[in-house]
Design a protein around this motif. Structure first.
Motif, PDB file in Angstrom:
ATOM      1  N   ALA A 246    -104.110  -6.364  -1.701  1.00  0.00           N
ATOM      2  CA  ALA A 246    -103.642  -6.468  -3.084  1.00  0.00           C
ATOM      3  C   ALA A 246    -103.964  -5.211  -3.876  1.00  0.00           C
ATOM      4  O   ALA A 246    -104.300  -5.275  -5.038  1.00  0.00           O
ATOM      5  N   SER A 247    -103.906  -4.075  -3.206  1.00  0.00           N
ATOM      6  CA  SER A 247    -104.146  -2.874  -3.995  1.00  0.00           C
ATOM      7  C   SER A 247    -103.185  -1.791  -3.544  1.00  0.00           C
ATOM      8  O   SER A 247    -102.755  -1.762  -2.391  1.00  0.00           O
ATOM      9  N   PRO A 248    -102.833  -0.928  -4.447  1.00  0.00           N
ATOM     10  CA  PRO A 248    -101.860   0.108  -4.100  1.00  0.00           C
ATOM     11  C   PRO A 248    -102.386   1.054  -3.016  1.00  0.00           C
ATOM     12  O   PRO A 248    -101.609   1.766  -2.391  1.00  0.00           O
ATOM     13  N   ALA A 249    -103.703   1.047  -2.781  1.00  0.00           N
ATOM     14  CA  ALA A 249    -104.251   1.953  -1.774  1.00  0.00           C
ATOM     15  C   ALA A 249    -103.780   1.579  -0.370  1.00  0.00           C
ATOM     16  O   ALA A 249    -103.545   2.440   0.460  1.00  0.00           O
ATOM     17  N   PHE A 250    -103.619   0.257  -0.080  1.00  0.00           N
ATOM     18  CA  PHE A 250    -103.136  -0.165   1.223  1.00  0.00           C
ATOM     19  C   PHE A 250    -101.822  -0.922   1.073  1.00  0.00           C
ATOM     20  O   PHE A 250    -100.785  -0.324   0.893  1.00  0.00           O
ATOM     21  N   LEU A 251    -101.933  -2.227   1.115  1.00  0.00           N
ATOM     22  CA  LEU A 251    -100.733  -3.043   0.993  1.00  0.00           C
ATOM     23  C   LEU A 251    -100.791  -3.800  -0.323  1.00  0.00           C
ATOM     24  O   LEU A 251    -101.782  -4.438  -0.629  1.00  0.00           O
ATOM     25  N   GLN A 252     -99.736  -3.735  -1.076  1.00  0.00           N
ATOM     26  CA  GLN A 252     -99.753  -4.473  -2.326  1.00  0.00           C
ATOM     27  C   GLN A 252     -98.846  -5.685  -2.205  1.00  0.00           C
ATOM     28  O   GLN A 252     -97.727  -5.695  -2.690  1.00  0.00           O
ATOM     29  N   LEU A 253     -99.365  -6.708  -1.525  1.00  0.00           N
ATOM     30  CA  LEU A 253     -98.545  -7.881  -1.260  1.00  0.00           C
ATOM     31  C   LEU A 253     -98.768  -8.988  -2.267  1.00  0.00           C
ATOM     32  O   LEU A 253     -97.854  -9.702  -2.630  1.00  0.00           O
ATOM     33  N   PHE A 254    -100.034  -9.133  -2.697  1.00  0.00           N
ATOM     34  CA  PHE A 254    -100.373 -10.287  -3.515  1.00  0.00           C
ATOM     35  C   PHE A 254    -100.931  -9.846  -4.862  1.00  0.00           C
ATOM     36  O   PHE A 254    -101.478  -8.746  -4.980  1.00  0.00           O
ATOM     37  N   PRO A 255    -100.821 -10.716  -5.865  1.00  0.00           N
ATOM     38  CA  PRO A 255    -101.487 -10.417  -7.134  1.00  0.00           C
ATOM     39  C   PRO A 255    -103.003 -10.521  -6.964  1.00  0.00           C
ATOM     40  O   PRO A 255    -103.486 -11.199  -6.053  1.00  0.00           O
ATOM     41  N   VAL A 256    -103.737  -9.860  -7.836  1.00  0.00           N
ATOM     42  CA  VAL A 256    -105.172  -9.750  -7.646  1.00  0.00           C
ATOM     43  C   VAL A 256    -105.913 -10.995  -8.100  1.00  0.00           C
ATOM     44  O   VAL A 256    -106.864 -11.433  -7.479  1.00  0.00           O
ATOM     45  N   TYR A 257    -105.483 -11.578  -9.217  1.00  0.00           N
ATOM     46  CA  TYR A 257    -106.318 -12.622  -9.806  1.00  0.00           C
ATOM     47  C   TYR A 257    -105.442 -13.694 -10.443  1.00  0.00           C
ATOM     48  O   TYR A 257    -104.239 -13.502 -10.639  1.00  0.00           O
ATOM     49  N   GLY A 258    -106.093 -14.772 -10.831  1.00  0.00           N
ATOM     50  CA  GLY A 258    -105.465 -15.770 -11.675  1.00  0.00           C
ATOM     51  C   GLY A 258    -104.637 -16.793 -10.927  1.00  0.00           C
ATOM     52  O   GLY A 258    -104.660 -16.863  -9.698  1.00  0.00           O
ATOM     53  N   MET A 259    -103.906 -17.599 -11.679  1.00  0.00           N
ATOM     54  CA  MET A 259    -103.121 -18.668 -11.096  1.00  0.00           C
ATOM     55  C   MET A 259    -101.675 -18.572 -11.542  1.00  0.00           C
ATOM     56  O   MET A 259    -100.910 -19.518 -11.408  1.00  0.00           O
ATOM     57  N   GLY A 260    -101.309 -17.477 -12.112  1.00  0.00           N
ATOM     58  CA  GLY A 260     -99.950 -17.356 -12.614  1.00  0.00           C
ATOM     59  C   GLY A 260     -99.986 -16.839 -14.031  1.00  0.00           C
ATOM     60  O   GLY A 260    -100.996 -16.941 -14.710  1.00  0.00           O
TER      61      GLY A 260
ATOM     62  N   GLU B  65    -114.987 -11.310 -12.971  1.00  0.00           N
ATOM     63  CA  GLU B  65    -115.612 -10.336 -12.078  1.00  0.00           C
ATOM     64  C   GLU B  65    -115.077  -8.926 -12.341  1.00  0.00           C
ATOM     65  O   GLU B  65    -113.873  -8.701 -12.416  1.00  0.00           O
ATOM     66  N   ASN B  66    -116.020  -7.985 -12.456  1.00  0.00           N
ATOM     67  CA  ASN B  66    -115.674  -6.605 -12.764  1.00  0.00           C
ATOM     68  C   ASN B  66    -114.766  -5.962 -11.718  1.00  0.00           C
ATOM     69  O   ASN B  66    -113.795  -5.289 -12.049  1.00  0.00           O
ATOM     70  N   THR B  67    -115.124  -6.165 -10.460  1.00  0.00           N
ATOM     71  CA  THR B  67    -114.358  -5.523  -9.390  1.00  0.00           C
ATOM     72  C   THR B  67    -112.918  -6.015  -9.381  1.00  0.00           C
ATOM     73  O   THR B  67    -111.985  -5.235  -9.179  1.00  0.00           O
ATOM     74  N   THR B  68    -112.747  -7.298  -9.613  1.00  0.00           N
ATOM     75  CA  THR B  68    -111.400  -7.859  -9.661  1.00  0.00           C
ATOM     76  C   THR B  68    -110.604  -7.230 -10.796  1.00  0.00           C
ATOM     77  O   THR B  68    -109.439  -6.863 -10.622  1.00  0.00           O
ATOM     78  N   ALA B  69    -111.252  -7.109 -11.950  1.00  0.00           N
ATOM     79  CA  ALA B  69    -110.559  -6.537 -13.101  1.00  0.00           C
ATOM     80  C   ALA B  69    -110.119  -5.108 -12.788  1.00  0.00           C
ATOM     81  O   ALA B  69    -109.001  -4.706 -13.122  1.00  0.00           O
ATOM     82  N   LEU B  70    -110.987  -4.374 -12.106  1.00  0.00           N
ATOM     83  CA  LEU B  70    -110.639  -2.993 -11.767  1.00  0.00           C
ATOM     84  C   LEU B  70    -109.441  -2.940 -10.832  1.00  0.00           C
ATOM     85  O   LEU B  70    -108.527  -2.124 -11.016  1.00  0.00           O
ATOM     86  N   LEU B  71    -109.454  -3.833  -9.838  1.00  0.00           N
ATOM     87  CA  LEU B  71    -108.332  -3.859  -8.909  1.00  0.00           C
ATOM     88  C   LEU B  71    -107.052  -4.250  -9.625  1.00  0.00           C
ATOM     89  O   LEU B  71    -105.983  -3.688  -9.350  1.00  0.00           O
ATOM     90  N   ALA B  72    -107.179  -5.192 -10.555  1.00  0.00           N
ATOM     91  CA  ALA B  72    -106.003  -5.603 -11.315  1.00  0.00           C
ATOM     92  C   ALA B  72    -105.459  -4.442 -12.130  1.00  0.00           C
ATOM     93  O   ALA B  72    -104.254  -4.279 -12.280  1.00  0.00           O
ATOM     94  N   LEU B  73    -106.358  -3.617 -12.625  1.00  0.00           N
ATOM     95  CA  LEU B  73    -105.929  -2.438 -13.378  1.00  0.00           C
ATOM     96  C   LEU B  73    -105.193  -1.461 -12.467  1.00  0.00           C
ATOM     97  O   LEU B  73    -104.100  -0.987 -12.773  1.00  0.00           O
ATOM     98  N   LYS B  74    -105.789  -1.208 -11.306  1.00  0.00           N
ATOM     99  CA  LYS B  74    -105.162  -0.284 -10.359  1.00  0.00           C
ATOM    100  C   LYS B  74    -103.815  -0.824  -9.883  1.00  0.00           C
ATOM    101  O   LYS B  74    -102.930  -0.087  -9.494  1.00  0.00           O
ATOM    102  N   ASN B  75    -103.701  -2.145  -9.907  1.00  0.00           N
ATOM    103  CA  ASN B  75    -102.498  -2.815  -9.465  1.00  0.00           C
ATOM    104  C   ASN B  75    -101.463  -2.900 -10.574  1.00  0.00           C
ATOM    105  O   ASN B  75    -100.442  -3.537 -10.424  1.00  0.00           O
ATOM    106  N   ARG B  76    -101.771  -2.321 -11.726  1.00  0.00           N
ATOM    107  CA  ARG B  76    -100.921  -2.338 -12.929  1.00  0.00           C
ATOM    108  C   ARG B  76    -100.754  -3.758 -13.469  1.00  0.00           C
ATOM    109  O   ARG B  76     -99.773  -4.069 -14.115  1.00  0.00           O
ATOM    110  N   GLN B  77    -101.687  -4.638 -13.175  1.00  0.00           N
ATOM    111  CA  GLN B  77    -101.593  -5.983 -13.728  1.00  0.00           C
ATOM    112  C   GLN B  77    -102.216  -6.065 -15.115  1.00  0.00           C
ATOM    113  O   GLN B  77    -102.061  -7.048 -15.805  1.00  0.00           O
ATOM    114  N   LEU B  78    -102.986  -5.058 -15.496  1.00  0.00           N
ATOM    115  CA  LEU B  78    -103.612  -5.027 -16.815  1.00  0.00           C
ATOM    116  C   LEU B  78    -103.206  -3.749 -17.535  1.00  0.00           C
ATOM    117  O   LEU B  78    -102.941  -2.730 -16.908  1.00  0.00           O
TER     118      LEU B  78
END
Lengths: 460, 362, 573
Positions: free
Chosen positions: A291-305, C271-284
């Motif tokens: 779930a990160s642009p560094a490898f594979l960005q397949l899934f959202p990182v957090y939450g439920m929607g 969680e801090n790490t999650t928030a950071l990843l979400a940022l890098k993922n353009r979710q935030l």
């Protein structure tokens, strides 16, 4: 079977009551209350937002409002020198000091006389004088042995030089305190009756009315909070538990085959390796990989929607839910797989050398037929035990997964409520988990009886 | 014992995996024992602020005759290699005994609960009558008073009298008071003691309350040192083996040879030892190894939840939790994690082959 | 079975190609570090809630983050201050344009209602009522409903700020029967009057207490530019811009009031790490409080910097070490100075903040140049100086530490440092200090404590030394609670027990100083005394670290919490 079931069900009630009471009392033993935590949070700053007295007043008003100033239980067993008015003394630090004094010297009247003379002396001093005796006062407030008290009072007297009335009174009360001290009075217990106007009674009464109380934090009923939190994680837990059980059973059956050596060789070490990765590292690893642009960005990182303006159709909603839940699910399955697979494997392997297995093999049944029809059946008991242990996890949630993936489930609620000292929520969660646990035990005993009729007689 | 040594000997010769695992474990034990005499260049808690988050294997920084961080450093420049070695000591000295204790306690409680059931153990009415006050006195002097004393920061000497009383009062009541009461016939009679019920309720209660609550409550009173945590884990972990043992006992009790053996004069404990234990060993060994891994990790998990464990105790868990400060520092997880995996794997391999050998023998 | 197994990964793969939900470019997603339990403007309990309530309600005064100054919010100008001998009067005028959601004007009666809510019994106002304890009465102007006067007891410099600091509630919505309009503010403290109206006050209180919990948000409506759109408890809170909000029509003096983004969504991510990843993922779109090592790494990430801009404004959070002057071993200021010399602020900053902190001599931020004492130098790390100071304080160096005869007994200099568990900055600081102190011969134990337990120890004055943070600001400096000796008792804010008659007089003088020059002179003197006494050892002011998506301009990044003004964000053309 019927009467047995009824008897077991009835037995659940006292057990539940016992657990609930225990947790209620245990939680109330914890130092700190919800209000005090809140009031202390806002202390630091470059100007005062209210002086200590008005905060203290607000806090006591709050305690009265929520009934937290009542005695805890119908009766209390305390040590003899402790007075029953002690809980009315504020602030709490002062209370602790007086309690220590009472335990040390064994006579409350003398201790309170000493304390009032001490307060008189402090009131009579000028700021400079107070500053000069500050270290001795500190020593006095912190002392744990009687000789420290006398030396502290002596130092105060010598520092102040001029002998005033309050000082003389302090010295006199110190002397009587030290002379008539009863050193081990605290080993004597003292029984006190408080009557039904106590916190436990009120809580129990509400519980019988089917109410778990309201949360201190947001004033909502605890039941609503629990339902909401479970609703968020129920399917996640259910599906991942089911998947983990299925996969581990299949793996165990592969390993128990006569030609399954290659599986044993490769799967077991892999599982142990998997197990020794802490869950939070595993979750982060999955996040970074999937779930990160560094490898594979397949899934959202957090939450439920996310919030969407238009409401989704059920298919879209489920689609979204699955997308968001995929990683937590994988995590949970991976976390439970090693233990389950191992236990299943050992349960199956235990039956491999038994007579009926040999007979079945001799009859010429196929390998998988032998495993599924004979070995699995006979390994059912430990499997049932294991699975019934997992049932409560459906409502107990998974703190770490919930924290990392920002899913507001029960585990998170528990941690938050304990940290904020939100007792009603905390006790509510434990009661709920306990209920599930007890039902799971009941279920497993029933299944035992079904799986192995011989047990029925003794268990009943 | 000799048979065990023989088994180990034959396995050692025959199985390569077993040989490797045993060798690894012995090297680890040897290392831990020899730790005070090892010429390590750093101390585990020694900070090196000039080399913070140094990556491992940076040969170019290696200067001859100067101490060098082979496996890198953490956020404060503490050496990873030295911490791994010292962490092994903590693992061996604290985690292993804790697990052994918990498993032993669980096996004992579970098998006796299964064996005695609710009817087999009989106790005289006099003792039953005095049991309640004894328990109350015990609770008062071993729980309430020491707890309050700790809260009030009392002197060590204050604990002596309560401790004596905690054992003296129940002792006097049960062993001097009870025989005196037995003069009356109604008190002399015995009633069955519901041992199974009590153990079951205890297990239910302990397993129903999430472990985390215990730990959080503990943290509210005192900083949770690993020792306190371990005590807590012993008290909560025995329930697993106990349930397994109880289930197994219930099964064995119904087997025909059990009754026969009893009537032929073999004691129950001998029976348990000979028939129940071998069956129990496999699941218990598995849960033992898994429990050990969990215990070794508990610190890093707790610090993830912001529940601080004493920072001065060197352990693998402490190092792993350092990854949270810097997610790029993979070596903080990889090396201690690898050692942890290896240790668990070695323990598992050993137990696997030993179990197999014992099953073959039967 | 095999088919099923093959189907599962396929399903996931399929799902992953389904597009993630679209969103509007002017919807802003911000991370919340903790779940919010209530959005009630009177009884909210998390600091995170404050940022959201600020978008729903206005207060009389507001902080403009563009230049970190206090500016009129609902009020049309700063209040007129009138000081009688024992009373202080603040006269406010509310903006002409200001109106509630139903179009009715905001008046002095609403302010009076709010004050009554803050002081009334049965209402959960325990968190805020101490803040308005000094307000005695409110007098409405009969001829001008928008004008009113707040009557306060005594005078302190922060009063102006505090009289304008609470959220103004709509009386028409919350008290339609006008119960509080009939009860004067001072009589709410009168138990007989309260008793007479008990039933009615109670039912009003029940309404007010329920307001703002996740189940009942219908009453959550204020005068500010946003309304609550959707609140999924534990997941997100979304607010929507009001159409034709009055604040957008104010003239030049109201330009700091704005409601630009159409929708703001606050996402709960603990969680801090999650928030950071979400940022890098353009979710935030916005993330503050980025851990320093990650911040440095982000700063080198070219791809990331293409989309996000990183900011590190000088903040106003002070990290300090407190020493308990009440303990006999730390009573001598030379001992405390020796400890200050062992603190090694330079390395503390390097290890825990990299370069994102500014060392300071005292509690005045170095960025507030007119009050900061430039001529003082912070304590520098020096083992020799520390040892010399210890010797002059009467400690004698022996083989295993420093000893002194005290009341006929030999006493060793040992220290126990406490800090709140889970805070790595304090933990690392404590460990670094421990190493330096050990080299100088002082054995130090480090103890992480659960926050309740920590507060208990601090309030009971049962500690040697602690690390802690304190949030400052650039406008009000009333150090009386922190340093005056009357606050040194159990539970008071003066935790270190610092205070001499001289410093007490100085603190009183600072609060009554008439001119800026006077105030600067007195504050500098205070800094010198604090430095000399070394009981409250100021270490450094942290720089805040945040990232904001590049598509926004007018972000008003500041060192003051919440570090940016989200309502002013504008999309770049």
């Amino acid at each position: 079977m019927g009467p047995y079931l009824l008897k077991r069900l009835l037995l659940v009630i006292p057990a539940l009551w016992l657990i609930a009471s225990l947790v209620f009392l245990l939680s109330k033993l914890m130092p700190g209350t919800y209000g005090s935590q809140q009031l202390q949070q806002s202390d630091a700053g470059y100007y005062s937002k209210g002086d200590p007295e008005s905060r203290e007043k607000a806090f006591r008003q709050y305690l009265r409002k929520t009934g937290q100033d009542l005695p805890l239980f119908y009766f209390s067993v305390t040590s003899l020198p402790e007075p029953d008015t002690l809980h009315l003394i504020y602030p709490e630090t002062e209370r602790l000091f007086l309690k220590r004094m009472a335990w040390l010297y064994g006579d409350w009247t003398l201790v309170s006389a000493f304390y009032s003379s001490l307060q008189q002396l402090e009131g009579s001093l000028t700021a400079t004088e107070r500053k000069s005796i500050q270290p001795h006062m500190h020593a006095l407030y912190q002392h744990t042995r009687s000789e420290q008290l006398s030396s502290a009072v002596d130092s105060i007297a010598s520092t102040l030089a001029a002998s005033t009335d309050p000082l003389r009174r302090l010295q006199a009360s110190t002397h009587t305190l030290l002379d008539t001290r009863e050193e081990y009075a605290y080993v004597l217990p003292d029984f006190r009756w408080h009557g039904p106007d106590n916190q436990y009674h009120h809580w129990m009464r509400h519980l019988f009315e089917g109410e778990l109380g309201t949360s201190y934090r947001d004033g909502r009923p605890v039941v609503a909070l629990l339902v909401e939190a479970i609703g968020n994680t129920w399917w996640l837990m259910f599906i991942s538990m089911g998947l983990a059980t299925l996969i581990s059973l299949e793996l165990a059956m592969l390993m128990v085959r006569r030609h399954g050596r290659i599986w044993r060789r490769s799967v077991l070490p892999a599982l142990f390796f998997l197990d020794s990765i802490p869950l939070f590292v595993l979750a982060m690893l999955l996040l970074v990989l999937l779930a990160s642009p560094a490898f594979l960005q397949l899934f959202p990182v957090y939450g439920m929607g996310y919030y969407t303006e238009v409401s989704l159709s059920w298919l879209q909603a489920m689609n979204q839910w699955l997308l968001f839940m995929a990683l937590p699910m994988v995590c949970l399955v991976l976390a439970n797989l090693p233990y389950l697979t191992n236990q299943f494997y050992h349960a199956l392997a235990g039956t491999a050398s038994q007579d009926y297995t040999r007979t079945a093999r001799a009859k010429g049944l196929s390998e998988s037929g032998v495993i599924r029809r004979h070995m699995l059946r006979n390994a059912l008991l430990p499997i049932i035990t294991l699975l019934s242990d997992f049932l409560p996890a459906l409502v107990a949630g998974a703190v770490i997964i919930e924290t990392i993936f920002a899913i507001p489930g029960i585990g998170r609620l528990l941690i938050d409520s304990v940290m904020a000292r939100d007792y009603p929520v905390m006790v509510g969660i434990v009661v709920l988990v306990a209920l599930f646990k007890l039902l799971a035990h009941l279920l497993s005993d029933l299944l035992y009886a079904l799986a192995d009729p011989r047990i029925r007689h003794t268990a009943a | 014992m000799r048979r065990l040594m023989e088994t180990i000997g034959t396995l050692f010769k025959a199985k390569l995996a077993f040989r490797l695992a045993l060798l690894y474990l012995s090297v680890l034990v040897l290392l831990v024992v020899a730790l005070p005499w090892l010429p390590l260049p750093f101390l585990p808690n020694e900070l090196d602020l000039s080399k913070v988050f140094a990556p491992p294997f940076h040969w170019e920084h290696y200067a001859a005759n100067r101490p060098f961080h082979w496996l890198g450093t953490d956020a404060l420049g503490r050496d990873v290699l030295v911490n791994i070695v010292y962490g092994a000591r903590t693992a061996l000295m604290i985690s292993l005994p804790v697990m052994l204790l918990a498993t032993g306690l669980g096996l004992f409680m579970g098998s006796s609960a299964g064996l005695f059931g609710n009817h087999k153990l009989r106790i005289s009415n006099a003792r039953l009558l005095l049991l309640l006050p004894s328990l109350v006195a015990m609770a008062y002097y071993t729980l309430y008073v020491p707890f309050q004393l700790a809260l009030l920061k009392a002197d060590m000497s204050a604990y002596i009298l309560p401790t004596i009383l905690a054992f003296a009062i129940p002792g006097v009541l049960l062993f001097i008071g009870a025989p005196m009461l037995m003069r009356w016939d109604s008190l002399k009679k015995t009633t069955p003691f519901p041992f199974d019920h009590i153990v079951l309720r205890l297990i239910e209660t302990l397993t129903s309350i999430p472990k985390l609550i215990f730990i959080l409550v503990l943290a509210a009173f005192a900083p949770p040192s690993l020792l306190l945590l371990s005590a807590l884990l012993v008290l909560t972990f025995w329930t697993g083996p106990a349930r397994l043992a109880r289930g197994e006992m219930l099964r064995i009790k119904e087997l025909p040879y059990f009754e026969a053996a009893i009537s032929s004069g073999v004691t129950q404990w001998q029976l348990i030892w000979r028939h129940a234990m071998p069956n129990l060993l496999a699941p218990v060994a598995v849960s033992f190894v898994f429990g050990l891994a969990a215990l070794l990790m508990i610190e890093s998990t707790l610090s993830f939840l912001n529940i601080g464990v004493s920072t001065e105790l060197v352990s693998w868990g402490r190092m792993i939790s350092g990854i949270r400060a810097n997610t790029a520092a993979w070596w903080l997880v990889a090396f201690p994690g690898a050692f942890l995996s290896l240790t668990v794997l070695a323990l598992q391999t050993c137990s696997y082959y030993l179990l197999q050998a014992s099953q073959e023998k039967r | 079975m095999k088919k099923l197994k093959a189907a599962i990964p396929l399903l996931f793969l399929l799902l992953s190609f389904c597009n993630q939900p679209e969103r509007q470019p002017d919807e802003i997603r911000i991370r919340l570090a903790a779940d919010i339990s209530s959005l009630n403007p009177v009884s909210y309990s998390e600091l995170e809630a404050l940022q959201i309530i600020n978008l729903l309600y206005n207060s009389l005064l507001t902080t403009d983050l563009a230049d970190n100054t206090l500016k009129p919010g609902l009020a049309s100008s700063m209040p007129q201050v009138e000081r009688n001998d024992s009373l202080t009067l603040f006269t406010y005028q509310i903006r002409e344009e200001a109106e509630w959601a139903n179009g009715s004007p905001v008046t002095g009666a609403d302010v009076a209602f709010t004050l009554k809510v803050l002081k009334a019994p049965f209402i959960n106002n325990e968190n805020l009522s101490p803040q308005v304890e000094f307000i005695r009465d409110i007098v409405l102007n009969k001829s001008n409903p928008r004008q009113f006067t707040v009557v306060c007891t005594g005078y302190t410099p922060e009063m102006e700020l505090l009289t304008g600091d609470f959220f103004i509630l709509p009386a028409y919505l919350l008290d339609p029967e006008g119960l509080f309009a009939g009860i004067a503010l001072p009589s709410l403290a009168d138990s007989s009057i309260v008793l007479r109206n008990k039933g009615r006050i109670q039912s009003l209180a029940d309404r007010l207490n329920r307001m703002g919990s996740p189940g009942s948000t219908e009453l959550l409506s204020g005068s500010a530019g946003y309304t609550l759109e959707r609140w999924a408890k534990g997941q997100y809170v979304t607010v929507k811009r009001k159409d034709n909000w009055w604040g957008n029509t104010t003239g030049a003096d109201g330009r700091h009031l704005a409601a630009n983004p159409a929708r703001i969504s606050f996402q709960v991510i603990p969680e801090n790490t999650t928030a950071l990843l979400a940022l890098k993922n353009r979710q935030l779109d916005v993330l503050d409080n980025i851990p320093v090592t990650e911040f440095v790494q982000l700063n080198q990430d070219k791809v990331f910097l293409k989309d996000y801009e990183l900011f590190s404004p000088q903040g106003f959070s002070l990290v300090y070490a407190g020493l308990n002057t009440r303990t006999p071993k730390l009573k001598d200021k030379r001992t405390r100075q020796a400890i200050a010399h062992l603190l090694d602020v330079e390395n503390l900053i390097k290890a825990t903040q990299q370069s994102y902190a500014t060392p300071t001599v005292g509690p005045i931020p170095p960025s507030v140049k007119k009050f900061y004492h430039q001529n003082l130098a912070p304590y520098t790390f020096s083992e020799q100086k520390a040892m010399a100071l210890l010797k002059s304080a009467g400690w004698i160096k022996e083989q295993n530490g420093w000893f002194r005869q005290l009341n006929g007994k030999k006493e060793q200099l040992t220290l126990e440092i406490i800090y709140i568990a889970g805070n790595t900055v304090y933990e690392q600081s404590a460990l670094i200090f421990q190493q330096h102190a050990a080299k100088a011969g002082i054995p130090v134990t480090v103890q992480a404590l659960e926050s309740n337990y920590f507060n208990q120890k601090i309030n009971g004055r049962d500690f040697d030394m602690f690390f802690r943070g304190i949030s400052g600001n650039p406008f009000v400096f009333n150090f009386k609670p922190l340093f005056h000796s009357t606050y040194a008792g159990p539970g008071g804010f003066n935790t270190t027990g610092f205070g001499t008659p001289e410093s007490d007089a100085l603190l009183d003088a600072i609060n009554t100083a008439e001119t800026e020059a006077d105030k600067a002179r007195l504050l500098k003197k205070l800094q010198a005394i604090l430095h000399e006494e070394a009981a409250f050892v100021s270490l450094y002011y942290r720089k805040e670290k945040l990232a904001i998506h590049r598509r926004f301009s007018n972000t008003k990044v500041s060192g003051l919490s919440p570090y940016y003004d989200v309502s002013s964000f504008m999309l770049k053309k």
